[in-house]
Scaffold this motif. Structure first.
Motif, PDB file in Angstrom:
ATOM      1  N   SER A  52       0.804  -1.229   0.000  1.00 32.73           N
ATOM      2  CA  SER A  52       0.000   0.000   0.000  1.00 32.73           C
ATOM      3  C   SER A  52       0.837   1.279   0.000  1.00 32.73           C
ATOM      4  CB  SER A  52      -0.949   0.011   1.206  1.00 32.73           C
ATOM      5  OG  SER A  52      -0.230  -0.035   2.425  1.00 32.73           O
ATOM      6  N   ALA A  53       1.904   1.332   0.791  1.00 32.29           N
ATOM      7  CA  ALA A  53       2.677   2.570   0.899  1.00 32.29           C
ATOM      8  C   ALA A  53       3.312   3.001  -0.429  1.00 32.29           C
ATOM      9  CB  ALA A  53       3.740   2.436   1.986  1.00 32.29           C
ATOM     10  N   PRO A  54       3.907   2.097  -1.234  1.00 30.66           N
ATOM     11  CA  PRO A  54       4.460   2.556  -2.515  1.00 30.66           C
ATOM     12  C   PRO A  54       3.417   3.176  -3.444  1.00 30.66           C
ATOM     13  CG  PRO A  54       5.376   0.421  -1.951  1.00 30.66           C
ATOM     14  CD  PRO A  54       4.290   0.692  -0.963  1.00 30.66           C
ATOM     15  N   LEU A  55       2.163   2.747  -3.319  1.00 27.87           N
ATOM     16  CA  LEU A  55       1.100   3.381  -4.104  1.00 27.87           C
ATOM     17  C   LEU A  55       1.008   4.868  -3.772  1.00 27.87           C
ATOM     18  CD1 LEU A  55      -1.709   0.689  -3.640  1.00 27.87           C
ATOM     19  CD2 LEU A  55      -0.289   1.009  -5.663  1.00 27.87           C
ATOM     20  N   PHE A  56       1.026   5.183  -2.478  1.00 28.53           N
ATOM     21  CA  PHE A  56       0.919   6.579  -2.054  1.00 28.53           C
ATOM     22  C   PHE A  56       2.203   7.343  -2.360  1.00 28.53           C
ATOM     23  CE2 PHE A  56      -2.356   4.481   0.411  1.00 28.53           C
ATOM     24  CZ  PHE A  56      -3.400   5.395   0.384  1.00 28.53           C
ATOM     25  N   ILE A  57       3.339   6.670  -2.270  1.00 35.03           N
ATOM     26  CA  ILE A  57       4.602   7.336  -2.605  1.00 35.03           C
ATOM     27  C   ILE A  57       4.613   7.730  -4.078  1.00 35.03           C
ATOM     28  CG2 ILE A  57       7.088   6.987  -2.839  1.00 35.03           C
ATOM     29  CD1 ILE A  57       6.973   5.244  -0.330  1.00 35.03           C
ATOM     30  N   GLY A  58       4.218   6.798  -4.946  1.00 32.11           N
ATOM     31  CA  GLY A  58       4.144   7.108  -6.368  1.00 32.11           C
ATOM     32  C   GLY A  58       3.128   8.194  -6.662  1.00 32.11           C
ATOM     33  N   MET A  59       1.987   8.124  -5.996  1.00 32.35           N
ATOM     34  CA  MET A  59       0.936   9.129  -6.195  1.00 32.35           C
ATOM     35  C   MET A  59       1.430  10.520  -5.804  1.00 32.35           C
ATOM     36  SD  MET A  59      -2.618   9.508  -4.093  1.00 32.35           S
ATOM     37  CE  MET A  59      -1.680  10.059  -2.658  1.00 32.35           C
ATOM     38  N   GLY A 137       0.967   3.261  -8.606  1.00 30.47           N
ATOM     39  CA  GLY A 137       0.592   4.482  -7.897  1.00 30.47           C
ATOM     40  C   GLY A 137       0.790   5.710  -8.763  1.00 30.47           C
ATOM     41  N   GLU A 138       1.909   5.761  -9.496  1.00 27.16           N
ATOM     42  CA  GLU A 138       2.144   6.890 -10.386  1.00 27.16           C
ATOM     43  C   GLU A 138       1.149   6.899 -11.537  1.00 27.16           C
ATOM     44  OE1 GLU A 138       5.835   8.334 -11.498  1.00 27.16           O
ATOM     45  OE2 GLU A 138       6.984   7.483  -9.838  1.00 27.16           O
ATOM     46  N   SER A 139       0.848   5.715 -12.077  1.00 29.77           N
ATOM     47  CA  SER A 139      -0.041   5.634 -13.240  1.00 29.77           C
ATOM     48  C   SER A 139      -1.453   6.088 -12.892  1.00 29.77           C
ATOM     49  CB  SER A 139      -0.058   4.200 -13.779  1.00 29.77           C
ATOM     50  OG  SER A 139       1.229   3.792 -14.198  1.00 29.77           O
ATOM     51  N   LEU A 140      -1.969   5.647 -11.746  1.00 33.70           N
ATOM     52  CA  LEU A 140      -3.320   6.059 -11.363  1.00 33.70           C
ATOM     53  C   LEU A 140      -3.370   7.553 -11.049  1.00 33.70           C
ATOM     54  CD1 LEU A 140      -6.221   5.249 -10.911  1.00 33.70           C
ATOM     55  CD2 LEU A 140      -5.651   4.646  -8.559  1.00 33.70           C
ATOM     56  N   ALA A 141      -2.297   8.071 -10.470  1.00 28.83           N
ATOM     57  CA  ALA A 141      -2.251   9.513 -10.211  1.00 28.83           C
ATOM     58  C   ALA A 141      -2.249  10.291 -11.525  1.00 28.83           C
ATOM     59  CB  ALA A 141      -1.022   9.859  -9.379  1.00 28.83           C
ATOM     60  N   LEU A 142      -1.564   9.764 -12.546  1.00 33.24           N
ATOM     61  CA  LEU A 142      -1.607  10.408 -13.862  1.00 33.24           C
ATOM     62  C   LEU A 142      -3.020  10.402 -14.430  1.00 33.24           C
ATOM     63  CD1 LEU A 142       1.638   8.965 -15.503  1.00 33.24           C
ATOM     64  CD2 LEU A 142       1.238  11.341 -14.834  1.00 33.24           C
ATOM     65  N   VAL A 143      -3.740   9.292 -14.219  1.00 30.05           N
ATOM     66  CA  VAL A 143      -5.123   9.213 -14.687  1.00 30.05           C
ATOM     67  C   VAL A 143      -5.976  10.296 -14.032  1.00 30.05           C
ATOM     68  CG1 VAL A 143      -7.211   7.791 -14.664  1.00 30.05           C
ATOM     69  CG2 VAL A 143      -5.023   6.767 -15.283  1.00 30.05           C
ATOM     70  N   THR A 144      -5.855  10.436 -12.722  1.00 30.59           N
ATOM     71  CA  THR A 144      -6.675  11.432 -12.022  1.00 30.59           C
ATOM     72  C   THR A 144      -6.265  12.859 -12.408  1.00 30.59           C
ATOM     73  OG1 THR A 144      -5.195  11.350 -10.087  1.00 30.59           O
ATOM     74  CG2 THR A 144      -7.126   9.898 -10.076  1.00 30.59           C
ATOM     75  N   ALA A 251      -0.051  -6.174 -15.509  1.00 30.35           N
ATOM     76  CA  ALA A 251      -1.094  -5.635 -16.382  1.00 30.35           C
ATOM     77  C   ALA A 251      -1.701  -4.361 -15.810  1.00 30.35           C
ATOM     78  CB  ALA A 251      -2.175  -6.684 -16.604  1.00 30.35           C
ATOM     79  N   TYR A 252      -1.832  -4.277 -14.495  1.00 35.80           N
ATOM     80  CA  TYR A 252      -2.361  -3.063 -13.879  1.00 35.80           C
ATOM     81  C   TYR A 252      -1.482  -1.861 -14.231  1.00 35.80           C
ATOM     82  CZ  TYR A 252      -6.293  -4.522 -10.985  1.00 35.80           C
ATOM     83  OH  TYR A 252      -7.527  -4.931 -10.557  1.00 35.80           O
ATOM     84  N   CYS A 253      -0.174  -2.039 -14.151  1.00 34.27           N
ATOM     85  CA  CYS A 253       0.736  -0.926 -14.445  1.00 34.27           C
ATOM     86  C   CYS A 253       0.620  -0.501 -15.906  1.00 34.27           C
ATOM     87  CB  CYS A 253       2.174  -1.342 -14.138  1.00 34.27           C
ATOM     88  SG  CYS A 253       2.478  -1.785 -12.419  1.00 34.27           S
ATOM     89  N   VAL A 254       0.648  -1.487 -16.804  1.00 43.86           N
ATOM     90  CA  VAL A 254       0.603  -1.180 -18.240  1.00 43.86           C
ATOM     91  C   VAL A 254      -0.733  -0.556 -18.617  1.00 43.86           C
ATOM     92  CG1 VAL A 254       0.687  -2.184 -20.549  1.00 43.86           C
ATOM     93  CG2 VAL A 254       2.257  -3.007 -18.785  1.00 43.86           C
ATOM     94  N   CYS A 255      -1.814  -1.153 -18.172  1.00 44.23           N
ATOM     95  CA  CYS A 255      -3.145  -0.689 -18.573  1.00 44.23           C
ATOM     96  C   CYS A 255      -3.452   0.712 -18.051  1.00 44.23           C
ATOM     97  CB  CYS A 255      -4.207  -1.679 -18.106  1.00 44.23           C
ATOM     98  SG  CYS A 255      -4.144  -3.276 -18.954  1.00 44.23           S
ATOM     99  N   PHE A 256      -3.097   0.983 -16.801  1.00 44.69           N
ATOM    100  CA  PHE A 256      -3.427   2.301 -16.264  1.00 44.69           C
ATOM    101  C   PHE A 256      -2.556   3.391 -16.869  1.00 44.69           C
ATOM    102  CE2 PHE A 256      -6.065   0.166 -13.252  1.00 44.69           C
ATOM    103  CZ  PHE A 256      -6.978   1.116 -12.838  1.00 44.69           C
ATOM    104  N   PHE A 257      -1.319   3.062 -17.226  1.00 44.94           N
ATOM    105  CA  PHE A 257      -0.517   4.073 -17.928  1.00 44.94           C
ATOM    106  C   PHE A 257      -1.075   4.304 -19.322  1.00 44.94           C
ATOM    107  CE2 PHE A 257       2.984   5.937 -20.241  1.00 44.94           C
ATOM    108  CZ  PHE A 257       3.481   6.864 -19.325  1.00 44.94           C
ATOM    109  N   ALA A 258      -1.541   3.236 -19.971  1.00 43.71           N
ATOM    110  CA  ALA A 258      -2.169   3.395 -21.282  1.00 43.71           C
ATOM    111  C   ALA A 258      -3.439   4.234 -21.179  1.00 43.71           C
ATOM    112  CB  ALA A 258      -2.483   2.022 -21.873  1.00 43.71           C
TER     113      ALA A 258
END
Length: 273
Positions: A52-59, A137-144, A251-258
């Protein structure tokens, strides 16, 4: 992008060493993992932090560093200097080396320092989970940030998503098998489910646990004689689904960055009109 890296020395240092700082802080709480019954809870707590923490760090990294780049990209794409996908791929090529270095540094120091199962494959699995969690975490933050102009709103939405999916899908705070059926099905939407199953699949099968057999009233109950017994109760399919979990997490990393690339491309198209 290269010039921006040279100008943003603080951001570059943050990307490179923030995971190591997180590992040092976590290590100070855990120090050395033991093999008694209480160590099961210690491992669960550590694994929850790792998924969980790396998600927030990336975000937080993206929220702090990307908005100025987003503004520059909008101007330059509108002027016809390049396409949005070119910028996003350039951002990815700059993000990945720092993510690899940061997670390798964190895993190398934390995994062996805390005394997890001493196996190279298990260590690489731990590193892979840390890396994918950071990138996701970075990819989802880019989406938002592609959906919302306000970085604070984007930050709040991403944090809410991460918090909910970590509680629901990790299975480390509450056994997923004990949840209602609809919550068990809903747990598959979170990347944390696959990340936590990878971690426990490598750590617990060969783990021998000790029990306090004295008559002391404060003695811990001897519920699990070994890690495999714990695994069969809490994550019964973790080992069998190991390949699926690796593929799903990647796949989560690739798809969310896409998805982020598509959102920014659509955003740029409407701004040009």
């Amino acid at each position: 992008m290269n010039m921006n890296l040279l100008r943003e020395r603080t951001g570059m240092q943050m990307r490179a060493f923030q995971m190591l700082l997180f590992g040092i802080l976590l290590f100070l709480f855990i120090l050395r993992l033991r093999h008694n019954q209480r160590s099961i809870q210690d491992r669960s707590g550590v694994f929850y932090q790792v998924v969980s923490a790396p998600l927030f760090i990336g975000m937080l990294t993206v929220i702090a560093l990307f908005p100025p780049l987003r503004s520059a990209m909008s101007r330059e794409v509108r002027d016809g200097l390049y396409h949005t996908s070119v910028f996003m791929l350039a951002y990815l090529l700059h993000m990945l080396p720092f993510a690899i270095f940061s997670t390798a540094l964190f895993s190398g120091a934390f995994y062996w320092g805390c005394g997890f199962y001493p196996d190279l494959e298990a260590f690489l699995g731990f590193t892979f989970v840390s890396f994918c969690s950071l990138v996701f975490g970075e990819s989802l933050a880019l989406v938002t940030l592609g959906i919302f102009d306000d970085p604070n709103l984007a930050n709040s939405v991403a944090a809410l998503v991460f918090s909910l999916t970590s509680l629901l899908s990790s299975g480390l705070l509450r056994n997923i098998e004990s949840m209602p059926r609809w919550l068990q099905d809903a747990s598959y939407i979170g990347a944390q489910k696959y990340a936590s199953e990878i971690l426990v699949a490598y750590e617990y099968p060969n783990l021998n646990l000790t029990c306090d057999l004295s008559n002391n009233t404060n003695a811990e109950p001897c519920r699990f004689p070994n890690g495999q017994a714990y695994l069969e109760v809490t994550f019964p399919n973790a080992v069998a689904d190991l390949d699926r979990n690796f593929l799903s997490l990647a796949a989560y990393c690739v798809c969310f960055f896409a998805v982020a690339m598509v959102i920014f491309s659509v955003r740029s198209y409407f701004k040009r009109r």
